[in-house]
Design a protein around this motif. Structure first.
Motif, mmCIF file in Angstrom:
data_model
loop_
_atom_site.group_PDB
_atom_site.id
_atom_site.type_symbol
_atom_site.label_atom_id
_atom_site.label_comp_id
_atom_site.label_asym_id
_atom_site.label_seq_id
_atom_site.Cartn_x
_atom_site.Cartn_y
_atom_site.Cartn_z
ATOM 1 N N PRO A 9 -108.258 43.777 -30.095
ATOM 2 C CA PRO A 9 -109.258 42.736 -29.829
ATOM 3 C C PRO A 9 -109.393 42.487 -28.327
ATOM 4 N N ILE A 10 -110.601 42.164 -27.917
ATOM 5 C CA ILE A 10 -110.855 41.846 -26.511
ATOM 6 C C ILE A 10 -110.285 40.474 -26.175
ATOM 7 N N SER A 11 -110.477 39.545 -27.107
ATOM 8 C CA SER A 11 -110.013 38.184 -26.882
ATOM 9 C C SER A 11 -109.698 37.546 -28.228
ATOM 10 N N VAL A 12 -108.691 36.715 -28.261
ATOM 11 C CA VAL A 12 -108.312 36.010 -29.480
ATOM 12 C C VAL A 12 -108.042 34.556 -29.112
#
Length: 144
Positions: A9-12
């Protein structure tokens, strides 16, 4: 063929971060269990501020724990009949007769404009991206 298992994931934005930031309020499990709910419950800040916090001028008539109980009890009541992980449920809430009406609210009784019928949304989903155990997230119908 793409190997989706290798994608990161790029961002969580985790549930824990949302609680720490104040966007989610985790309900004390003792209280939710008394309402017959066995999974952790989180309310969005918008639900908490409008429907759980006692509005100014109504402090002598209501308390925060009673308003929270109403939200939890009505979720549990409607949730027992639902098989989906998505639920819209209704409850009645006393609010000042001001111009702060929202799309999920309507007059519950013509003779009492302080009593609103409110529709809320509940989702049963993984507690967090790294914790697949079930949790319940209660929000306004237009929130995600």
């Amino acid at each position: 063929m793409n190997d989706f298992k290798s994608l990161k994931p790029i961002s969580v934005y985790s549930t824990k971060q949302a609680v720490d930031d104040g966007y989610l309020i985790q309900v004390d499990q003792k209280i939710s269990q008394e309402a017959g709910i066995r999974y952790p419950v989180y309310l969005t800040r918008a639900v908490w501020d409008k429907y759980v916090e006692v509005p100014e001028g109504m402090e002598g008539h209501q308390d925060q724990s009673g308003r929270l109980w109403d939200v939890l009890f009505m979720f549990a009541f409607f949730g027992r009949k639902e098989t989906s992980s998505h639920l819209l449920f209704k409850l009645r809430v006393h609010l000042p007769n001001t111009d702060n009406w929202e799309h999920n609210e309507k007059v519950a009784e013509r003779s009492n404009r302080l009593l609103r019928e409110v529709t809320l949304k509940a989702l049963v989903t993984a507690q967090d991206f790294d914790d697949p155990s079930p949790a319940i997230f209660i929000m306004k119908p237009f929130e995600d």
